[in-house]
Design a protein around this motif. Structure first.
Motif, PDB file in Angstrom:
ATOM      1  N   PHE A   1      50.328  44.897  45.964  1.00  0.00           N
ATOM      2  CA  PHE A   1      49.308  45.933  46.125  1.00  0.00           C
ATOM      3  C   PHE A   1      49.910  47.319  45.892  1.00  0.00           C
ATOM      4  N   LEU A   2      51.062  47.555  46.506  1.00  0.00           N
ATOM      5  CA  LEU A   2      51.704  48.868  46.369  1.00  0.00           C
ATOM      6  C   LEU A   2      51.999  49.193  44.916  1.00  0.00           C
ATOM      7  N   VAL A   3      52.622  48.230  44.226  1.00  0.00           N
ATOM      8  CA  VAL A   3      53.092  48.488  42.872  1.00  0.00           C
ATOM      9  C   VAL A   3      51.983  48.284  41.844  1.00  0.00           C
ATOM     10  N   GLY A   4      51.234  47.183  42.046  1.00  0.00           N
ATOM     11  CA  GLY A   4      50.307  46.775  41.000  1.00  0.00           C
ATOM     12  C   GLY A   4      48.999  47.550  40.972  1.00  0.00           C
ATOM     13  N   MET A   5      48.465  47.823  42.166  1.00  0.00           N
ATOM     14  CA  MET A   5      47.127  48.418  42.228  1.00  0.00           C
ATOM     15  C   MET A   5      47.011  49.724  41.422  1.00  0.00           C
TER      16      MET A   5
ATOM     17  N   LEU B   1      48.670  50.743  38.914  1.00  0.00           N
ATOM     18  CA  LEU B   1      48.790  50.500  37.475  1.00  0.00           C
ATOM     19  C   LEU B   1      47.520  49.847  36.941  1.00  0.00           C
ATOM     20  N   ILE B   2      46.987  48.904  37.720  1.00  0.00           N
ATOM     21  CA  ILE B   2      45.737  48.248  37.316  1.00  0.00           C
ATOM     22  C   ILE B   2      44.615  49.272  37.225  1.00  0.00           C
ATOM     23  N   LYS B   3      44.577  50.143  38.231  1.00  0.00           N
ATOM     24  CA  LYS B   3      43.551  51.187  38.268  1.00  0.00           C
ATOM     25  C   LYS B   3      43.618  52.055  36.998  1.00  0.00           C
ATOM     26  N   LEU B   4      44.837  52.443  36.646  1.00  0.00           N
ATOM     27  CA  LEU B   4      45.010  53.296  35.464  1.00  0.00           C
ATOM     28  C   LEU B   4      44.611  52.574  34.190  1.00  0.00           C
ATOM     29  N   GLN B   5      45.081  51.319  34.047  1.00  0.00           N
ATOM     30  CA  GLN B   5      44.742  50.578  32.834  1.00  0.00           C
ATOM     31  C   GLN B   5      43.241  50.349  32.753  1.00  0.00           C
TER      32      GLN B   5
ATOM     33  N   PHE C   1      60.046  40.846  39.346  1.00  0.00           N
ATOM     34  CA  PHE C   1      59.358  41.640  38.336  1.00  0.00           C
ATOM     35  C   PHE C   1      58.696  42.871  38.967  1.00  0.00           C
ATOM     36  N   LEU C   2      57.977  42.653  40.055  1.00  0.00           N
ATOM     37  CA  LEU C   2      57.245  43.758  40.685  1.00  0.00           C
ATOM     38  C   LEU C   2      58.188  44.840  41.190  1.00  0.00           C
ATOM     39  N   VAL C   3      59.311  44.389  41.750  1.00  0.00           N
ATOM     40  CA  VAL C   3      60.252  45.351  42.310  1.00  0.00           C
ATOM     41  C   VAL C   3      60.885  46.194  41.206  1.00  0.00           C
ATOM     42  N   ALA C   4      61.063  45.589  40.029  1.00  0.00           N
ATOM     43  CA  ALA C   4      61.693  46.338  38.936  1.00  0.00           C
ATOM     44  C   ALA C   4      60.718  47.332  38.302  1.00  0.00           C
ATOM     45  N   LEU C   5      59.425  47.095  38.485  1.00  0.00           N
ATOM     46  CA  LEU C   5      58.429  47.934  37.801  1.00  0.00           C
ATOM     47  C   LEU C   5      58.560  49.449  38.077  1.00  0.00           C
TER      48      LEU C   5
ATOM     49  N   ILE D   1      53.448  58.196  35.957  1.00  0.00           N
ATOM     50  CA  ILE D   1      52.356  57.221  35.873  1.00  0.00           C
ATOM     51  C   ILE D   1      51.996  56.732  37.267  1.00  0.00           C
ATOM     52  N   PHE D   2      53.043  56.443  38.061  1.00  0.00           N
ATOM     53  CA  PHE D   2      52.758  56.017  39.418  1.00  0.00           C
ATOM     54  C   PHE D   2      52.003  57.097  40.172  1.00  0.00           C
TER      55      PHE D   2
END
Lengths: 576, 347
Positions: free
Chosen positions: A44-48, A50-54, A412-416, A424-425
């Motif tokens: 949620f922290l990392v992905g959300m 980025l998903i929102k932006l895309q 993968f998520l941690v490296a993002l 971007i974040f």
């Protein structure tokens, strides 16, 4: 490869716990549950964001991408971004490796110099960049003015150096990244047993021979990691291009993205589309890096037993580090100090006009004091959140049994956050947390969350490094003696990792106290941090105030480091 | 040994559960408890005296402004002295302020109480969207400044050209003099991020022909985000001349080697004031607006600029005498077209 002969045997499982099979099953189920919960939080922290932006970029038939493709000079923009990343990475890799090698060969008396290459991390990037501008601005830059007194340049009206040009933006950025490479390479250097080097010396190899034939090959994982980190950080660089590139229209993808969110009408969709190549490339570099290093345990050359003997010292090592320190640290600070003491900035150095008024202005401004407090509190809160997560992730990653999918996803998520530029974040967090269900915009919480997210790779990496350097023998010993997993962590691992944890706290804290890129996006005008306040003064106020605030900011950060060193030990930074 | 181990195991399970619970709790509390900053306030009913009393009770007010930093600070200081209400000033260019206002409006709880900026299309849209509070300030009644029911003219910053007397030994009489070949590579121009800047370039093209932007670009200028950083660069000698700065009276007085001139028909950036609905200090916002538009407030905010009131000491003109951007002419398409042209020429 020498290191291959030093491979540790793979862990063979919990030998002592066979009789309690059912209990083990339960423990295992709970462990799986814990891992998935952790994975969800990180996702949620990392992905959300980025998903929102895309999602935004693909809205209205990918209108964001359409507008991004029509950015004027898009090709030049991308090319410049690549120049910046590769150029600053090369500068950082060469300097960082040489510095790490020099630091490993410092005479005992000069041991204090080991911390010098780390100082640029401690110093706020924005302060350093401003310092360089004061020194090397083609017109009023002090260093340029001094260079123009030399006989072969005395005909020049400005220059000879133009800090606002791309090569110098790359060099200034490279200086900033050098510390990171130095840290990773030093960490690698520390796990090379001195016995190997001693053997090479005894066998008649010269210092240079040892460096190229023994040290560099053994450093492969650190170098690949350092280069990868350097490249990714270089791609995401924002501070130097923003402050130095704007006047001559030198934009890179990150600054172009920022300007897309800082114009009327604001265009988050195009901004996130512009970030997509960086995101993609970042992911590719992360994957390539993992393939390059492969099995990390192959490179452990000691198991943490006993003290690593020091290498032979060399007098040039101290000289090299001292010169680097003067150029990369002392010079820009002097530039800042002169401007901070002057009524206004111009090329004449006039100590008779020096005044403390600018410091008074800075310290009497409630905005600045509030920003300092926000920076410190947000950094501490983020450290408190990210360290346990980083520790847990490291433990999961190094525990090489089952849960392949979860582990790969976590990895993968941690490296993002390393691969994806902080800008971007920042934009993603701004969008995600200014809408329901989590309306955090305008509060320090959005800053804390983005800070914690950005530091995930660092926290995890540093915990992993510490655990790797310890090797598995302590854990195995604990398990053989019947110690459970948690007990092993609490009683054995945590105390042994004390210095790694202290180091992680220190590094993460200082990185965050002057975080700038993501802060620029998520700050609200009434919730500022130190870096954004300096930028606002740079855009709105007098240069002398910028200089004074930068120095105050540097001192506050330095004080934070001292506190961290008090907790984690005096040499906590050099043992990072 | 065995029982010891079991006890330990139980303890560990407990502590594990506790630590898991703590992490979960911290995360939930962290995410849920921090949504609001300050609750939205209510405008006092009854009359102006009630509003003033309520404003003093609120004790603080936040203004976002793209006017001159020293003028806004001066306004804030005067207001604070007079009413004892603290003013939090956020000074930035429109291009930075407006996206932040948009973000705050999405949250439904704007941190800004008062907004003063120069992009009329933006404030007009806010007004149409119903996110602005209607002004009740008495000082707005005796002057003709309301643009619609919700927003109003505040002042207009006169913008002109200036030069560094150490770097350029001569005098600039008009914008065309910026094309002097001695100034190549040494002039500063604004980046047309918002409508007002685009209007400025189009004003130059009106004066000196459609190719003036191209000629200016051929001078290889440095690019600045607004008038203030350009003025700093001018004082420092980083540039020898600037196309877009306030009259440099303060800088010259402080000893900076600068001078300035005026074009016959001066260009100025009109500033529009408004108050945001749902902010934390609606009464203090009204009171600050009242003060800003009073003679005393105008003396502070419109210093070196064109005032909304006649005969204000320290101001250089009144609003009815200065250039006002024609919003029917400077449409979003015109802005986008010019920005594209500018990017090709200057970048």
């Amino acid at each position: 490869m020498t290191a291959a002969t030093l491979e540790r045997p793979p862990l063979s499982g919990d030998k002592g716990s066979a009789p309690r099979a059912q209990s083990m099953l339960w423990t295992d189920a709970r462990r799986r549950f814990g891992v998935w919960v952790l994975l969800l939080i990180v996702a949620f922290l990392v992905g959300m964001p980025l998903i929102k932006l895309q999602g935004l970029a693909f809205e209205d038939g990918a209108a964001g991408y359409d507008r991004a493709f029509h950015t004027p000079e898009l090709g030049t923009l991308i090319l410049r971004t690549v120049y910046l990343a590769v150029g600053s990475m090369i500068v950082a890799l060469v300097l960082g490796t040489l510095l790490a090698y020099a630091a490993s060969r410092l005479p005992r008396r000069a041991g204090v110099l080991r911390a010098v290459p780390i100082i640029p991390i401690v110093l706020p990037a924005i302060a350093m960049v401003v310092g360089w501008a004061f020194l090397l601005s083609p017109g009023p830059g002090y260093l340029n003015a001094a260079l123009r007194t030399l006989p072969w340049w005395d005909h020049l009206e400005e220059g000879p150096v133009d800090v606002y040009s791309l090569p110098w933006i790359i060099i200034v950025t490279g200086f900033g990244l050098t510390s990171f490479v130095y840290l990773f390479v030093s960490a690698g250097m520390a796990s090379i047993s001195a016995d190997h080097l001693e053997a090479a010396h005894v066998a008649g190899s010269s210092g240079i021979g040892v460096f190229f034939k023994v040290i560099l090959p053994l450093l492969r994982p650190s170098l690949i990691y350092g280069a990868g980190v350097g490249l990714l950080l270089g791609l995401g660089q924002f501070t130097a291009p923003l402050l130095l590139g704007t006047n001559q229209g030198i934009r890179v993808l990150t600054t172009q993205m920022y300007f897309s969110t800082s114009q009327v009408p604001v265009d988050y969709a195009a901004a996130s589309a512009l970030g997509s190549p960086l995101l993609l490339f970042g992911v590719l570099v992360v994957i390539a890096q993992k393939l390059g290093i492969g099995d990390q345990t192959r490179f452990v050359t000691h198991g943490g037993k006993g003290v690593v003997r020091k290498q032979r010292s060399s007098p040039w090592a101290a000289t090299f580090i001292a010169i680097y320190g003067i150029v990369a640290v002392v010079l820009p600070m002097v530039g800042l100090l002169i401007v901070a003491l002057s009524p206004y900035w111009n090329s004449t150095f006039a100590p008779s006009t020096f005044t403390l008024d600018n410091f008074k202005t800075a310290l009497e401004s409630s905005d600045i004091v509030e920003a300092i407090v926000t920076s410190l509190l947000a950094s501490i809160a983020a450290v408190v959140i990210v360290l346990p997560i980083g520790y847990a992730i490291s433990a999961i990653m190094l525990h090489r049994r089952g849960m392949r999918v979860a582990r790969s996803l976590l990895d993968f998520l941690v490296a993002l956050p390393l691969g994806v530029p902080a800008v971007i974040f920042g934009a993603g967090f701004l969008l995600t947390y200014s809408e329901k269900p989590f309306i955090l915009y305008g509060t320090p919480w959005v800053i804390i969350l983005v800070y914690a997210t950005l530091m995930l790779p660092f926290a995890t990496r540093m915990m992993t490094n510490g655990m790797l350097a310890l090797g598995t023998s302590y854990q195995e010993a604990s398990w053989v003696n019947g110690g459970g997993r948690l007990r092993t962590h609490l009683v054995i691992m945590l105390p042994l990792l004390r210095s790694s944890i202290g180091g992680a706290v220190a590094l993460i804290f200082v990185l965050l106290t002057h975080e700038f890129s993501a802060s620029m996006l998520v700050r609200s005008p009434t919730t500022q941090v130190m870096g954004t306040v300096v930028y606002d003064f740079w855009s709105n106020g007098a240069y002398p105030t910028v200089a004074a605030v930068s120095i105050v900011m540097t001192l506050v950060t330095a004080a934070g480091v001292l506190v961290a060193m008090g907790i984690g030990g005096r040499d906590v930074l050099s043992r990072l | 040994m065995d029982s010891d181990n079991e006890e330990l195991l139980m303890k560990m399970n407990l502590s594990k559960r506790l630590s898991l619970a703590a992490v979960a709790l911290a995360t939930t509390v962290g995410l849920a408890a921090c949504g609001s900053d300050e609750p939205a306030g209510e405008l006092a009913t009854g009359g102006w005296d009630e509003v003033v009393a309520a404003a003093k009770n609120e004790g603080t007010v936040t203004i976002y402004s793209s006017q001159g930093a020293t003028q806004v600070d001066d306004l804030a200081a005067g207001f604070q002295d007079k009413y004892g209400v603290k003013v939090e000033v956020v000074r930035d260019i429109d291009a930075n302020l407006l996206p932040k206002i948009d973000a705050e409006l999405r949250t439904g709880k704007p941190a800004a109480d008062v907004l003063v900026q120069s992009t009329e299309s933006a404030v007009k849209k806010y007004s149409e969207d119903g996110v602005l509070a209607e002004p009740v300030a008495p000082s707005l009644k005796d002057i003709d400044v309301m643009r619609d029911d919700n927003y109003f003219d505040v002042d207009a910053t006169v913008i002109t050209f200036a030069w560094n007397t150490d770097q350029f030994h001569g005098k600039l009489n008009n914008y065309q003099d910026l094309l002097n070949k001695d100034l190549k590579g040494k002039i500063g121009v604004p980046e047309p991020t918002v409508a007002a800047f685009v209007d400025f370039y189009l004003y130059l093209e009106d004066l000196y022909g459609d190719d003036f932007s191209a000629k200016l670009a051929a001078q290889d200028p440095k690019i600045y985000p607004g008038a203030l950083p350009a003025a700093q660069a001018l004082s420092s000698g980083e540039i020898a001349a600037a196309a877009y700065v306030e009259p440099q009276a303060d800088e010259k007085k402080a000893g900076a080697p600068v001078d300035w001139g005026f074009e016959k028909e001066q260009w100025s950036a009109m500033f529009y004031g408004s108050m945001l609905k749902g902010s934390a200090h609606p009464n203090a916002a009204q009171l600050l607006t009242d003060y800003m538009m009073s003679a005393e407030g105008q003396q502070r905010i419109a210093r070196k600029a064109a005032s909304a009131r006649p005969d204000i000491p320290g101001t250089v003109a009144t609003l009815d005498t200065v250039h006002r951007m024609d919003t029917t002419k400077i449409t979003p398409e015109v802005i986008a077209d010019y920005q594209a042209k500018w990017n090709k020429l200057f970048r």
